[in-house]
Design a protein around this motif. Structure first.
Motif, PDB file in Angstrom:
ATOM      1  N   HIS A  80      11.582 -17.141  16.050  1.00  0.00           N
ATOM      2  CA  HIS A  80      12.412 -15.948  15.916  1.00  0.00           C
ATOM      3  C   HIS A  80      12.616 -15.604  14.443  1.00  0.00           C
ATOM      4  CE1 HIS A  80      13.627 -15.948  20.189  1.00  0.00           C
ATOM      5  NE2 HIS A  80      13.601 -17.265  20.076  1.00  0.00           N
ATOM      6  N   THR A  90       9.609 -11.712  16.935  1.00  0.00           N
ATOM      7  CA  THR A  90       9.333 -12.902  17.744  1.00  0.00           C
ATOM      8  C   THR A  90       7.835 -13.211  17.742  1.00  0.00           C
ATOM      9  OG1 THR A  90       9.244 -11.534  19.738  1.00  0.00           O
ATOM     10  CG2 THR A  90      11.325 -12.642  19.256  1.00  0.00           C
ATOM     11  N   THR A 110       8.496 -20.401  20.968  1.00  0.00           N
ATOM     12  CA  THR A 110       8.905 -19.085  20.486  1.00  0.00           C
ATOM     13  C   THR A 110       9.568 -19.223  19.121  1.00  0.00           C
ATOM     14  OG1 THR A 110       9.269 -18.298  22.751  1.00  0.00           O
ATOM     15  CG2 THR A 110      10.251 -17.015  20.975  1.00  0.00           C
TER      16      THR A 110
END
Length: 285
Positions: free
Chosen positions: A134, A178, A132
């Motif tokens: 950000h 994201t 992930t």
């Protein structure tokens, strides 16, 4: 008959939009009145609170140094800030008119450019694992939307929507910033950066490298087995050493203490006056 005159207001722009630190005019025009000198007031309504901007022919609060009245009724803010985004009410009282009061609302929007977003990119991820990325900033107004780039190439919101990214499995949320990979592939290795954008401008974070590597399962299992074998051998060695007496403490601290025998010719007599013993010598002939 005759027509009763009433004060009436109008505006050339009831929803002005301006970028922060620029000049803006809030238009309030008296369309009709019979009162020579009507009373003019401006109020600011923000977050459910109302405060004076122009009252009793004077600017109020922080508007004293950066605002003025133009053409008798319009309000000019010379140096807008993000806190100026609000509803402004122009109120005119005309005692000589049949309808003595009128008002008009002006909705001012002050746009703020995004600042450099904070980006977080994993440095290394094994093949097949999730990842992930950000990206976010909280200064821009209106709120920013986000786009991600890999090796300077824009990424779509869904990898499945573009055949060029058929080996990837990511989804980008432009509202939150994201970028989520369900299972990374070797082709996902690259330099990533994010751009935050709104109506006032855009800002970019620095590129960050994300490496995708193969996880050597065989090597890990082999390493675990080697450690286990070493531990077993060490344990067996310690057991053998105990059996052969290598760990028995053979060092003597010294001879055992024995009570010394009384020397011949010495009698120990305890007296009434003394609480201890004293010796008396005798001679044996």
């Amino acid at each position: 008959g005759y027509r009763l005159l009433a004060v009436e207001l109008t505006s050339s722009n009831t929803k002005p939009v301006v970028q922060e630190f620029q000049r803006v005019e809030l238009s309030c025009i008296i369309k009709s009145t019979t009162t020579p000198n009507p009373r003019i007031e401006w109020k600011k309504i923000r977050g459910g609170e109302t405060s004076y901007v122009f009252f009793d022919n004077k600017m109020q609060g922080d508007f004293v140094t950066r605002a003025e009245i133009l053409s008798r009724t319009s309000l000019v803010i010379k140096n807008t800030t993000r806190m100026d985004t609000a509803t402004y009410r122009c109120e005119v009282a005309a005692p000589d008119d049949a309808n003595i009061v009128d008002e008009i609302n002006i909705q001012l929007t002050v746009q703020v450019k995004p600042v450099t977003p904070r980006c977080r990119v994993p440095k290394a991820v094994p093949v097949g694992k999730t990842a992930t990325l950000h990206c976010h900033e909280n200064e821009g107004y209106p709120e920013s939307t986000y786009s991600w780039y890999r090796n300077s190439e824009p990424l779509p919101t869904d990898s499945k929507s573009n055949p060029k990214f058929h080996n990837s499995s990511f989804i980008l949320n432009p509202g939150t910033g994201t970028l989520v990979f369900a299972a990374v592939h070797k082709s996902d290795t690259g330099r990533y950066y994010c751009i935050a954008t709104n109506d006032a401008g855009s800002a970019k974070c620095e590129e960050q490298e994300m490496e995708i590597y193969n996880l050597n399962i065989g090597g890990i299992v082999g390493g675990v087995l080697v450690v286990a074998v070493v531990l077993v051998l060490i344990t067996l060695g310690i057991c053998c050493a105990y059996r052969r007496g290598y760990f028995v403490n053979t060092k003597q601290a010294g001879k055992s203490y024995k009570t010394p025998a009384k020397p011949d010719g010495v009698n120990y007599i305890q007296t009434d006056d003394e609480g201890d013993f004293r010796h008396k010598s005798s001679f044996v002939i």
